[in-house]
Design an enzyme around this catalytic site. Structure first.
Site, mmCIF file in Angstrom:
data_model
loop_
_atom_site.group_PDB
_atom_site.id
_atom_site.type_symbol
_atom_site.label_atom_id
_atom_site.label_comp_id
_atom_site.label_asym_id
_atom_site.label_seq_id
_atom_site.Cartn_x
_atom_site.Cartn_y
_atom_site.Cartn_z
ATOM 1 C CG HIS A 1 33.746 46.749 18.706
ATOM 2 N ND1 HIS A 1 34.989 46.335 19.097
ATOM 3 C CD2 HIS A 1 33.933 47.435 17.546
ATOM 4 C CE1 HIS A 1 35.890 46.717 18.222
ATOM 5 N NE2 HIS A 1 35.272 47.392 17.264
ATOM 6 C CG ASP B 1 34.133 44.076 21.421
ATOM 7 O OD1 ASP B 1 33.944 43.646 20.267
ATOM 8 O OD2 ASP B 1 35.082 44.816 21.724
ATOM 9 C CB SER C 1 38.361 48.651 16.496
ATOM 10 O OG SER C 1 37.768 47.560 15.833
#
Length: 356
Positions: free
Chosen positions: A326, A296, A142
Site C-alpha cells: 500500500h 495491502d 487509497s
C-alpha cells in the site's frame, strides 16, 4: 501520532503534522505551470502543460490518499505524480485538497471532490482550459481511489451533468467498510505502510470521532442489521479471484443491532463504500483501471470491485502487483525513491495514453 495523543492532540492531527512538514510550494517548471487556486470554492492545485496542445487536451481530476484524514496535493509524491501526468499526457491536472477528518466527516470529503468535478465538467470551464469534453478522467489512490469511484458512480445519477467521464483510475482503493476481515485484512494486518488497525482508524474517523465505532470495527462487530441485503456485494467467496483467497474459508460476517447504522448511515452509503452499489448503479460507468497490491489490506476491495464492474458490463483493466504494498506509487523521490513506484506509475500512464 500516539505520542501526540499523549500530549492531548487528536491522533489524526498528529499524523497531519507529518504531512504539513513535507509540503512543497506550487512551483512551475519548463514543462508545466503549477498554481494553487480554487474551483467551486474548494482548494486545488492546478497543473497546465506549457507545450502547444495540438488540439484539445486531456484532463485528470486527481484525489489524494490519506484515509480521508491526512494528505495534501502539495506532498512531494503527489506533486511529482501530477507533473508527470500533465507533462507526459499533455493533460490538465486538477489535484483537489478536499476537507479532512477531523473535524470534517463524511460526506464532506465526497462533497468537495464531487463539487469540483461537477464544476470542471461544465462546457464553459472545459473550454476555458482547452479540455476535450470526451477525454476527462477521475483518478485517486487509497481514500482518493474511494472518492474517484464514488464520484464516477454519482455522476451517472446526476441529470444536471451532460459530460460523461472517459475513464476512471483507482489505485489501491478503499471501497467498503462492511467486512474488515477479508483475506487481505488478515494476511496483511501488520504490514507497512497501512496496518489493519490504522485502516480501521481511518474508516471510523471518516464517519465519526466517537471511539465506539472504532472499537466495533476493530472486532468486525459494527455491521448494522440493515446491512444484510448488502453482504452479497462483499461476499469474497464469490467476487474474489481464487488465487487471492488463499487458505481462508468464507463465513458470513455477524450482523449486529441497528444502533450504529442509525447513528452513522454513511456505513451503508455507496458514496462512502462504492462496492456496496447495486449493479444498476454500476452499469454504464467509464472504463476502469484498478491497481491492487499483494501486500495491502485493501487488496481485496479493488479485486472484488473489478469483478463487480465486469459483471455489470464495464470494461476493466485490473493490474495486480505481486511485489506491491500500500502506498507504493508515492515513493517517487529521494530519499524514498523506489523502482517499483516508477514501474507502477508507468504502467498506469501507459493505460491512460491508450484509454484517455
Amino acid at each position: 501520532s500516539e505520542a501526540a495523543e499523549l500530549l492531548g492532540l487528536n491522533y489524526m492531527e498528529g499524523l497531519g503534522l507529518l504531512t504539513v512538514a513535507k509540503l512543497v510550494p506550487p512551483t512551475s517548471d519548463e514543462n508545466v505551470t503549477v498554481t494553487d487556486t480554487e474551483l467551486s470554492n474548494v482548494p486545488v492545485r492546478l497543473y497546465l502543460p506549457k507545450r502547444a496542445p495540438g488540439g484539445l487536451r486531456r484532463a485528470v481530476l486527481y484525489f489524494h490518499g490519506g484515509g480521508w484524514c491526512v494528505g495534501d496535493a502539495g506532498m512531494p509524491g503527489y506533486d511529482i505524480l501530477s507533473r508527470r501526468i500533465s507533462n507526459e499526457l499533455n493533460a490538465v491536472v486538477v489535484s483537489v485538497n478536499y476537507r479532512l477528518a477531523p473535524p470534517h466527516h463524511f460526506p464532506a470529503q465526497f462533497e468537495d471532490v464531487y463539487s469540483v468535478t461537477k464544476f470542471f465538467l461544465q462546457s464553459q470551464v472545459l473550454a476555458q482550459y482547452g479540455v476535450d469534453p470526451v477525454r476527462v478522467c477521475v483518478a485517486g489512490d487509497s481514500a482518493g481511489g474511494n472518492l474517484a469511484a464514488a464520484v464516477a458512480q454519482q455522476l451517472l445519477q446526476d441529470a444536471e451533468v451532460k459530460t460523461k467521464l472517459k475513464a476512471q483510475v483507482l489505485i489501491y482503493p478503499a471501497l467498503q467498510a462492511l467486512d474488515l476481515n477479508l483475506p487481505a485484512y488478515q494476511d496483511n494486518a501488520n504490514k507497512p505502510v497501512l496496518s489493519r488497525s490504522l485502516m480501521v482508524r481511518f474508516w471510523s474517523e471518516y464517519f465519526t470521532s466517537d471511539p465506539a465505532l472504532r472499537e466495533a470495527m476493530a472486532s468486525n462487530t459494527h455491521i448494522p442489521a440493515e446491512a444484510g441485503r448488502l453482504l452479497q456485494f462483499v461476499n469474497w467467496s464469490h467476487w474474489l479471484p481464487t488465487e487471492m483467497r488463499g487458505a481462508h474459508t468464507y463465513s458470513v460476517p455477524a450482523v449486529g443491532g441497528s444502533e450504529l447504522g442509525q447513528r452513522y448511515p454513511g456505513l451503508l452509503d455507496p458514496r462512502a463504500s462504492p462496492l456496496l452499489a447495486s449493479e444498476a448503479r454500476l452499469r454504464g460507468l467509464a472504463p476502469a483501471y484498478i491497481l491492487t497490491c499483494e501486500h495491502d489490506v485493501l487488496r481485496d476491495d479493488g479485486a472484488m470491485y473489478a469483478g463487480r464492474l465486469r459483471a455489470a458490463g464495464v470494461p476493466v483493466t485490473h493490474h495486480h502487483a505481486r511485489d506491491g504494498f500500500h502506498g507504493a506509487v508515492a515513493f517517487l523521490s529521494w530519499p524514498f525513491e523506489l523502482a517499483l513506484s516508477h514501474r507502477l506509475l508507468n504502467t498506469c500512464l501507459d493505460w491512460l495514453r491508450e484509454n484517455l
